[in-house]
Design a protein around this motif. Sequence first.
Motif, PDB file in Angstrom:
ATOM      1  N   THR A 259      -8.513  26.831   5.871  1.00  0.00           N
ATOM      2  CA  THR A 259      -9.667  27.535   5.325  1.00  0.00           C
ATOM      3  C   THR A 259     -10.769  26.512   5.072  1.00  0.00           C
ATOM      4  N   PRO A 260     -11.932  26.690   5.706  1.00  0.00           N
ATOM      5  CA  PRO A 260     -13.014  25.720   5.516  1.00  0.00           C
ATOM      6  C   PRO A 260     -13.374  25.540   4.039  1.00  0.00           C
ATOM      7  N   TYR A 261     -13.684  24.331   3.674  1.00  0.00           N
ATOM      8  CA  TYR A 261     -14.152  23.961   2.343  1.00  0.00           C
ATOM      9  C   TYR A 261     -13.093  24.084   1.251  1.00  0.00           C
ATOM     10  N   LEU A 262     -11.837  24.138   1.608  1.00  0.00           N
ATOM     11  CA  LEU A 262     -10.796  24.238   0.587  1.00  0.00           C
ATOM     12  C   LEU A 262      -9.879  23.023   0.580  1.00  0.00           C
ATOM     13  N   GLY A 263     -10.417  21.871   0.784  1.00  0.00           N
ATOM     14  CA  GLY A 263      -9.695  20.627   0.562  1.00  0.00           C
ATOM     15  C   GLY A 263      -8.582  20.341   1.533  1.00  0.00           C
ATOM     16  N   GLY A 264      -8.793  19.409   2.453  1.00  0.00           N
ATOM     17  CA  GLY A 264      -7.746  18.991   3.366  1.00  0.00           C
ATOM     18  C   GLY A 264      -6.828  17.972   2.733  1.00  0.00           C
ATOM     19  N   GLY A 265      -7.420  16.951   2.103  1.00  0.00           N
ATOM     20  CA  GLY A 265      -6.604  15.932   1.434  1.00  0.00           C
ATOM     21  C   GLY A 265      -6.216  16.387   0.030  1.00  0.00           C
ATOM     22  N   LEU A 266      -7.209  16.768  -0.750  1.00  0.00           N
ATOM     23  CA  LEU A 266      -6.981  17.197  -2.134  1.00  0.00           C
ATOM     24  C   LEU A 266      -7.710  18.517  -2.381  1.00  0.00           C
ATOM     25  N   PHE A 267      -7.040  19.414  -3.062  1.00  0.00           N
ATOM     26  CA  PHE A 267      -7.686  20.615  -3.563  1.00  0.00           C
ATOM     27  C   PHE A 267      -7.480  20.582  -5.067  1.00  0.00           C
ATOM     28  N   ILE A 268      -8.584  20.491  -5.811  1.00  0.00           N
ATOM     29  CA  ILE A 268      -8.483  20.339  -7.266  1.00  0.00           C
ATOM     30  C   ILE A 268      -9.159  21.540  -7.922  1.00  0.00           C
ATOM     31  N   SER A 269      -8.419  22.172  -8.816  1.00  0.00           N
ATOM     32  CA  SER A 269      -8.902  23.351  -9.520  1.00  0.00           C
ATOM     33  C   SER A 269      -8.513  23.242 -10.985  1.00  0.00           C
ATOM     34  N   ASN A 270      -9.368  23.757 -11.857  1.00  0.00           N
ATOM     35  CA  ASN A 270      -8.971  23.754 -13.268  1.00  0.00           C
ATOM     36  C   ASN A 270      -8.439  25.115 -13.624  1.00  0.00           C
TER      37      ASN A 270
ATOM     38  N   PRO B 206       0.824  -1.224   0.000  1.00  0.00           N
ATOM     39  CA  PRO B 206       0.000   0.000   0.000  1.00  0.00           C
ATOM     40  C   PRO B 206       0.850   1.263   0.000  1.00  0.00           C
ATOM     41  N   THR B 207       0.419   2.223  -0.773  1.00  0.00           N
ATOM     42  CA  THR B 207       1.063   3.536  -0.809  1.00  0.00           C
ATOM     43  C   THR B 207       0.173   4.513  -0.057  1.00  0.00           C
ATOM     44  N   VAL B 208       0.735   5.146   0.961  1.00  0.00           N
ATOM     45  CA  VAL B 208      -0.002   6.111   1.766  1.00  0.00           C
ATOM     46  C   VAL B 208       0.740   7.441   1.692  1.00  0.00           C
ATOM     47  N   VAL B 209       0.010   8.494   1.376  1.00  0.00           N
ATOM     48  CA  VAL B 209       0.578   9.843   1.365  1.00  0.00           C
ATOM     49  C   VAL B 209      -0.154  10.592   2.467  1.00  0.00           C
ATOM     50  N   ARG B 210       0.593  11.018   3.479  1.00  0.00           N
ATOM     51  CA  ARG B 210      -0.056  11.638   4.625  1.00  0.00           C
ATOM     52  C   ARG B 210       0.733  12.836   5.137  1.00  0.00           C
ATOM     53  N   ARG B 211       0.040  13.623   5.918  1.00  0.00           N
ATOM     54  CA  ARG B 211       0.633  14.802   6.533  1.00  0.00           C
ATOM     55  C   ARG B 211       1.648  14.356   7.567  1.00  0.00           C
ATOM     56  N   ALA B 212       2.818  14.956   7.536  1.00  0.00           N
ATOM     57  CA  ALA B 212       3.820  14.695   8.562  1.00  0.00           C
ATOM     58  C   ALA B 212       3.325  15.309   9.871  1.00  0.00           C
TER      59      ALA B 212
ATOM     60  N   THR C 181      -4.422  10.927 -13.938  1.00  0.00           N
ATOM     61  CA  THR C 181      -4.993   9.931 -13.037  1.00  0.00           C
ATOM     62  C   THR C 181      -4.152   9.846 -11.779  1.00  0.00           C
ATOM     63  N   LEU C 182      -4.816   9.800 -10.654  1.00  0.00           N
ATOM     64  CA  LEU C 182      -4.202   9.560  -9.355  1.00  0.00           C
ATOM     65  C   LEU C 182      -4.848   8.271  -8.866  1.00  0.00           C
ATOM     66  N   ALA C 183      -4.078   7.181  -8.781  1.00  0.00           N
ATOM     67  CA  ALA C 183      -4.689   5.871  -8.540  1.00  0.00           C
ATOM     68  C   ALA C 183      -3.860   5.011  -7.596  1.00  0.00           C
ATOM     69  N   LYS C 184      -4.528   4.112  -6.914  1.00  0.00           N
ATOM     70  CA  LYS C 184      -3.917   3.072  -6.092  1.00  0.00           C
ATOM     71  C   LYS C 184      -3.094   3.633  -4.943  1.00  0.00           C
ATOM     72  N   LEU C 185      -3.586   4.711  -4.311  1.00  0.00           N
ATOM     73  CA  LEU C 185      -2.910   5.240  -3.136  1.00  0.00           C
ATOM     74  C   LEU C 185      -3.945   5.798  -2.179  1.00  0.00           C
ATOM     75  N   THR C 186      -3.529   5.946  -0.935  1.00  0.00           N
ATOM     76  CA  THR C 186      -4.383   6.493   0.111  1.00  0.00           C
ATOM     77  C   THR C 186      -3.824   7.844   0.532  1.00  0.00           C
ATOM     78  N   VAL C 187      -4.706   8.831   0.663  1.00  0.00           N
ATOM     79  CA  VAL C 187      -4.332  10.161   1.130  1.00  0.00           C
ATOM     80  C   VAL C 187      -4.912  10.309   2.533  1.00  0.00           C
ATOM     81  N   GLN C 188      -4.068  10.639   3.517  1.00  0.00           N
ATOM     82  CA  GLN C 188      -4.510  10.707   4.915  1.00  0.00           C
ATOM     83  C   GLN C 188      -4.053  11.982   5.607  1.00  0.00           C
ATOM     84  N   GLY C 189      -4.914  12.479   6.488  1.00  0.00           N
ATOM     85  CA  GLY C 189      -4.505  13.480   7.468  1.00  0.00           C
ATOM     86  C   GLY C 189      -4.301  14.894   6.986  1.00  0.00           C
ATOM     87  N   GLY C 190      -4.783  15.234   5.815  1.00  0.00           N
ATOM     88  CA  GLY C 190      -4.609  16.601   5.349  1.00  0.00           C
ATOM     89  C   GLY C 190      -5.465  17.567   6.132  1.00  0.00           C
TER      90      GLY C 190
END
Length: 163
Positions: A152-163, A117-123, A139-148
Amino acid sequence: MRGPTYFSGRVTIRSSRGHVRIAAFLLVLMTGTAQAVGPYYVATNAAPGGSGTNWGQAFTNIQQALDIAGDNDEVRLAGHTFGVSSQLQWTNGANVRITGGWQGIGDPGANDPATWPTVVRRASATTNRIFFISGVTGTLAKLTVQGGISETPYLGGGLFISN
């Protein structure tokens, strides 16, 4: 670099005796769109200073691979836990594929996120989101994102995606 552009044709040459020779030619010009250069490899147990071109030369952090990955590249993350102390910024490249779950040996080696397992988490003791993704396709695949954490409320703890 873009794929090749082909030009073909015929050249007629007359000798002093009046003989006609026909020579065919093919001219190939390389013009400029990006081709994949990767894949790039990332492993926490790699030696510092690697080129990222294989597991033996893997980058030691994900941001190094994100900085260099371009159109159609792949970033392979070993089945390790990656601690990030500031957000990872993925802001360049079209059709980039980032995959976790790699064993971290071989060429490219086995890929099984259940086994590796690949885990990307906040130190610890940091306050940051994990990924800031903007202006890319891929594509972002086959990994776990933890602890972000986002301050600022509603601005993505784990992922913030913008175009």
